[in-house]
Design an enzyme around this catalytic site. Structure first.
Site, short mmCIF file in Angstrom:
data_model
loop_
_atom_site.label_atom_id
_atom_site.label_comp_id
_atom_site.label_asym_id
_atom_site.label_seq_id
_atom_site.Cartn_x
_atom_site.Cartn_y
_atom_site.Cartn_z
N LYS A 87 0.81 -1.22 0.00
CA LYS A 87 0.00 0.00 0.00
C LYS A 87 0.85 1.27 0.00
O LYS A 87 2.05 1.23 0.31
CB LYS A 87 -0.92 -0.03 1.22
CG LYS A 87 -1.96 -1.16 1.20
CD LYS A 87 -2.90 -1.04 2.40
CE LYS A 87 -4.00 -2.10 2.37
NZ LYS A 87 -4.96 -1.92 3.48
N TYR A 95 -12.24 -2.01 -3.62
CA TYR A 95 -12.74 -2.18 -2.25
C TYR A 95 -14.27 -2.02 -2.17
O TYR A 95 -14.80 -1.72 -1.10
CB TYR A 95 -12.06 -1.18 -1.31
CG TYR A 95 -10.71 -1.64 -0.80
CD1 TYR A 95 -10.58 -2.80 -0.03
CD2 TYR A 95 -9.56 -0.91 -1.06
CE1 TYR A 95 -9.34 -3.22 0.46
CE2 TYR A 95 -8.31 -1.31 -0.57
CZ TYR A 95 -8.21 -2.47 0.19
OH TYR A 95 -6.99 -2.88 0.68
N PHE A 142 -15.25 3.59 7.13
CA PHE A 142 -13.87 3.93 6.76
C PHE A 142 -13.63 3.92 5.25
O PHE A 142 -12.52 4.16 4.79
CB PHE A 142 -12.88 2.99 7.46
CG PHE A 142 -13.11 1.52 7.16
CD1 PHE A 142 -12.64 0.94 5.99
CD2 PHE A 142 -13.81 0.72 8.07
CE1 PHE A 142 -12.85 -0.40 5.72
CE2 PHE A 142 -14.02 -0.63 7.81
CZ PHE A 142 -13.55 -1.20 6.63
N ARG A 176 -1.59 -14.12 4.58
CA ARG A 176 -2.29 -13.41 5.66
C ARG A 176 -1.55 -13.56 6.99
O ARG A 176 -1.56 -12.66 7.82
CB ARG A 176 -3.75 -13.87 5.75
CG ARG A 176 -4.56 -13.43 4.52
CD ARG A 176 -6.01 -13.79 4.61
NE ARG A 176 -6.76 -13.02 5.58
CZ ARG A 176 -7.26 -11.81 5.36
NH1 ARG A 176 -7.06 -11.21 4.19
NH2 ARG A 176 -7.93 -11.19 6.30
N THR A 204 -5.26 -7.08 10.88
CA THR A 204 -5.62 -5.82 10.23
C THR A 204 -5.19 -4.62 11.07
O THR A 204 -4.63 -3.65 10.56
CB THR A 204 -7.15 -5.76 10.02
OG1 THR A 204 -7.57 -6.96 9.38
CG2 THR A 204 -7.55 -4.56 9.18
N ARG A 210 2.63 -6.15 9.34
CA ARG A 210 1.87 -5.05 9.94
C ARG A 210 2.44 -4.65 11.30
O ARG A 210 2.46 -3.48 11.65
CB ARG A 210 0.39 -5.41 10.01
CG ARG A 210 -0.27 -5.27 8.61
CD ARG A 210 -1.62 -5.93 8.55
NE ARG A 210 -2.33 -5.61 7.32
CZ ARG A 210 -3.42 -6.25 6.92
NH1 ARG A 210 -3.91 -7.26 7.64
NH2 ARG A 210 -4.02 -5.90 5.80
N ASN A 254 -2.13 0.22 6.81
CA ASN A 254 -1.56 -0.99 7.38
C ASN A 254 -0.68 -1.75 6.39
O ASN A 254 -0.52 -2.96 6.48
CB ASN A 254 -2.65 -1.87 8.01
CG ASN A 254 -3.71 -2.28 7.01
OD1 ASN A 254 -3.61 -1.95 5.83
ND2 ASN A 254 -4.70 -3.04 7.45
N HIS A 284 -2.18 -5.42 1.60
CA HIS A 284 -3.46 -6.09 1.41
C HIS A 284 -3.19 -7.50 0.93
O HIS A 284 -2.26 -7.72 0.15
CB HIS A 284 -4.32 -5.38 0.35
CG HIS A 284 -5.44 -6.26 -0.17
ND1 HIS A 284 -6.63 -6.39 0.48
CD2 HIS A 284 -5.49 -7.11 -1.24
CE1 HIS A 284 -7.38 -7.28 -0.18
NE2 HIS A 284 -6.71 -7.72 -1.22
N GLU A 309 -9.50 -10.85 -7.56
CA GLU A 309 -8.55 -9.75 -7.36
C GLU A 309 -7.35 -9.87 -8.31
O GLU A 309 -6.84 -8.85 -8.77
CB GLU A 309 -8.08 -9.73 -5.90
CG GLU A 309 -9.22 -9.31 -4.95
CD GLU A 309 -8.84 -9.29 -3.49
OE1 GLU A 309 -9.71 -8.96 -2.66
OE2 GLU A 309 -7.67 -9.59 -3.16
#
Ligand code: ATP
Ligand code: MG
Length: 137
Positions: free
Chosen positions: A9, A49, A57, A85, A91, A102, A112, A115, A126
């Site tokens: 990100k 998203y 948010f 993950r 998250t 993270r 964070n 993704h 995706e």
């Protein structure tokens, strides 16, 4: 062998953390099989998203994701979705385990750093959102 979609990100690309993050994926046994740096428009970030569009948010998330370039990648490996993950961590960075991306780098719940797809069906969607057939070998 499984594939998942990963995004580094803007908060992470801005701080020049791309290499460090990719190294953490590789050390966990994931292989980068497609990779590109792109700058999402707000419309593109919003579409990616869309599942979160009713969440409070959402506006902030779209703004952050389109603020600066991201690095989108396809990661491959045994159990790639779960493994990715695991390496990302929770998250909310306050809840992320020691040694996760993270925990190491995230600035906040929104910023964070990474993704990762959450299931085989979303991984497929995706990956197709960002990569065409000829980019996937
Ligand atoms: P991702 O989908 O990005 O891999 P995730 O599956 O851990 O993360 P989701 O619940 O799908 O988390 O939320 C998507 C993204 O929206 C999060 O990564 C985070 O950037 C942002 N987000 C989620 N919850 C909040 C919140 N309460 N406040 C601010 N941003 C949030
Ligand atoms: Mg998610």
């Amino acid at each position: 062998i499984e594939r998942t979609l990963s995004i580094i990100k803007p908060d992470a690309t801005r701080r020049n953390l791309t290499g460090k993050i990719v190294a953490m994926f590789e050390e966990a046994g994931l292989r980068v099989v497609a990779s590109k740096r792109i700058h999402l428009t707000p419309a593109q970030a919003g579409a990616f998203y869309a599942v979160h569009k009713e969440r409070p948010f959402y506006g902030e998330l779209v703004e952050q994701m389109s603020a600066e370039p991201v690095v989108v990648q396809v990661l491959e490996g045994e159990g790639a979705i779960a493994k990715n993950r695991e390496v990302m961590g929770a998250t909310n960075p306050a809840n992320a385990d020691e040694g996760t991306i993270r925990k190491s780098f995230a600035l906040s719940m929104g910023e964070n750093s990474v993704h990762g797809s959450d299931a085989p069906e979303t991984a497929k969607e995706e990956i197709a959102f960002f990569f065409s057939g000829i980019e996937l070998v």
